[in-house]
Scaffold this active site. Structure first.
Site, PDB file in Angstrom:
ATOM      1  N   PHE A 141       6.967  10.444  -2.963  1.00  0.00           N
ATOM      2  CA  PHE A 141       7.806   9.501  -2.206  1.00  0.00           C
ATOM      3  C   PHE A 141       7.676   9.845  -0.730  1.00  0.00           C
ATOM      4  O   PHE A 141       8.093  10.915  -0.294  1.00  0.00           O
ATOM      5  CB  PHE A 141       9.282   9.533  -2.616  1.00  0.00           C
ATOM      6  N   ASP A 226       5.079  16.958   3.913  1.00  0.00           N
ATOM      7  CA  ASP A 226       6.233  16.083   4.121  1.00  0.00           C
ATOM      8  C   ASP A 226       7.484  16.869   3.745  1.00  0.00           C
ATOM      9  O   ASP A 226       7.834  16.999   2.573  1.00  0.00           O
ATOM     10  CB  ASP A 226       6.095  14.814   3.268  1.00  0.00           C
ATOM     11  N   LYS A 255      15.332  12.919   8.246  1.00  0.00           N
ATOM     12  CA  LYS A 255      16.628  13.103   7.586  1.00  0.00           C
ATOM     13  C   LYS A 255      17.566  14.055   8.348  1.00  0.00           C
ATOM     14  O   LYS A 255      18.166  13.640   9.318  1.00  0.00           O
ATOM     15  CB  LYS A 255      16.419  13.509   6.121  1.00  0.00           C
TER      16      LYS A 255
END
Ligand code: PLP
Length: 405
Positions: A141, A226, A255
């Site tokens: 993802f 990531d 985030k």
């Protein structure tokens, strides 16, 4: 009709249904606790998918944002501003990298990495123009843009959004041999999550990240990690790659970098990599804005103390001890590291969604993923007492479902 019911009905009627939220309408939050419009309190065990690592309303972060709101919020990158240098230098020091390219959302950081890796491939590695390939993992993802969903293996994320961007090779996650086999002279990067969050907090086998590092170095390929969800304290280290002592060529951050206040993302890399981007070749109007930088500086300051990493490590040990005791009692498997757990519920008992709805009635908010998995990732500021209370509520829900109460 209750206030919540009214707001949910209006939301459902007037917004696209690209999410399926739990039926709770949050109004206020502090630390790890949320309060809804009816005054009911809930323990936040999702923390905005790890965007709220430092807690709701973290005083240091809020103070930095407030101070900046009164001074300067946006210049665009057409001018310098007085928060930019310290943000880039601070985040560069935290990652051990020369340079930062700031963006806003996580997906933009991933897109930036794809562009940087391709350009590096053509200009530095000497890949023929238009031929660059990037190796990615099954179950990944990395966000929701058209290029990123092009290499997703989740039919919900991908189907119906073609034509797809070429240039990606998808291999089994956790297999270094699969990466080795996929690399050829056109390969510019290997892009992976050191722990796959959305896939259900999936850890690769021990030694995988070190092997990926070695394979990338041996083949002149960039290792792109990531760390948008796994980084910034969540796993008990600053970066999930730290667990194996591995340093990627590019860190992708997002985030929690925005402190739960504003979207802040970044690519961190050395000058021989990020240096391929020159004026006019990439950018974002809001990327690296003064408010984002002020918040980012505060976040880097919190991480530099090491307190959050240590706390995630200690509380994580407790969390995994307690969750381990539920295996065989409605739980099939628990995975994770630090204050981050993927819990596979016995599919014969309930779906992940049903467990999350039941947890909500008990005052705990969590999120399901992929059918029967639920994910716990509370803010790192959560108290030990509250953390244990949340695990007890999960135990209660499981015994209810098993018809034991
Ligand atoms: C959330 C996430 C993204 C995308 O971030 P957005 O801010 O939602 O665009 C990318 N990679 C990983 C690993 C993520 O968890």
């Amino acid at each position: 009709m209750s206030r919540s019911a009214e707001l949910i009905e209006l939301s459902e009627r007037r917004s696209a249904h690209n999410y399926h939220p739990l039926p709770v309408v949050v109004q206020h939050a502090e630390g790890a606790w949320l309060t809804d419009v009816e005054g009911r309190r809930y323990l936040d065990c999702l923390a905005g998918y790890s965007s709220l690592n430092f807690g709701h309303g973290n005083p240091t972060i809020i103070e930095a944002a407030r101070r900046q709101l009164d001074r300067l919020t946006l210049t665009s990158r057409a001018f310098f501003h007085d928060q930019f240098a310290d943000f880039c230098a601070g985040l560069g020091d935290l990652t051990g990298k020369d340079m930062i390219l700031p963006m806003n959302t996580g997906a933009e950081a991933v897109e930036t990495a794809v562009k940087v890796a391709r350009k590096w491939g053509y200009e530095v590695k000497g890949v023929p123009d238009g031929m660059a390939t990037i190796v990615v993992a099954e179950g990944n993802f990395h966000g929701r843009t058209t290029t990123i969903v092009s290499f997703s293996t989740d039919p919900d994320a991908r189907a119906g959004f073609g034509p797809y961007t070429p240039g990606f090779r998808v291999v089994e996650y956790g297999s270094a041999d699969a990466i080795r086999a996929a690399i050829d002279e056109t390969t510019v990067a290997v892009l992976i999550e050191p722990i796959q969050g959305e896939a259900g907090v999936v850890l690769p086998p021990a030694g995988y990240l070190r092997e990926v590092r070695e394979i990338c170095s041996a083949n002149n390929v960039l290792f792109v990690a990531d760390e948008i969800q796994s980084g910034l304290g969540r796993t008990g280290d600053t970066f999930a790659c730290d667990h194996e002592g591995v340093v990627p060529d590019m860190y992708l951050l997002g985030k929690a970098l925005g402190g739960g206040v504003v979207p802040v993302s970044a690519v961190a890399a050395d000058a021989d990599v990020l240096g391929v981007i020159r004026p006019g070749q990439h950018g974002s109007t809001f990327g690296g804005n003064p408010l984002a930088c002020a918040v980012g500086i505060a976040v880097v300051g919190l991480l530099n103390t090491g307190e959050y990493q240590a706390r995630a490590r200690q509380l994580g040990k407790l969390l995994h001890d307690r969750l381990g005791a539920l295996v065989g009692h409605g739980v099939v498997e628990v995975r994770g590291r630090g204050l981050w757990a993927g819990i596979d519920i016995d599919p014969a008992l309930a779906t992940g969604r049903e467990v999350c709805e039941a947890l909500m009635r008990h005052g705990v908010l969590a999120k399901d993923t992929h059918g029967s998995t639920i994910r716990l990732a509370p803010p790192i500021v959560i108290s030990e007492e509250d953390l244990l209370w949340a695990v007890e509520r999960l135990a209660d829900v499981l015994s209810e479902l098993r018809g034991e109460s």
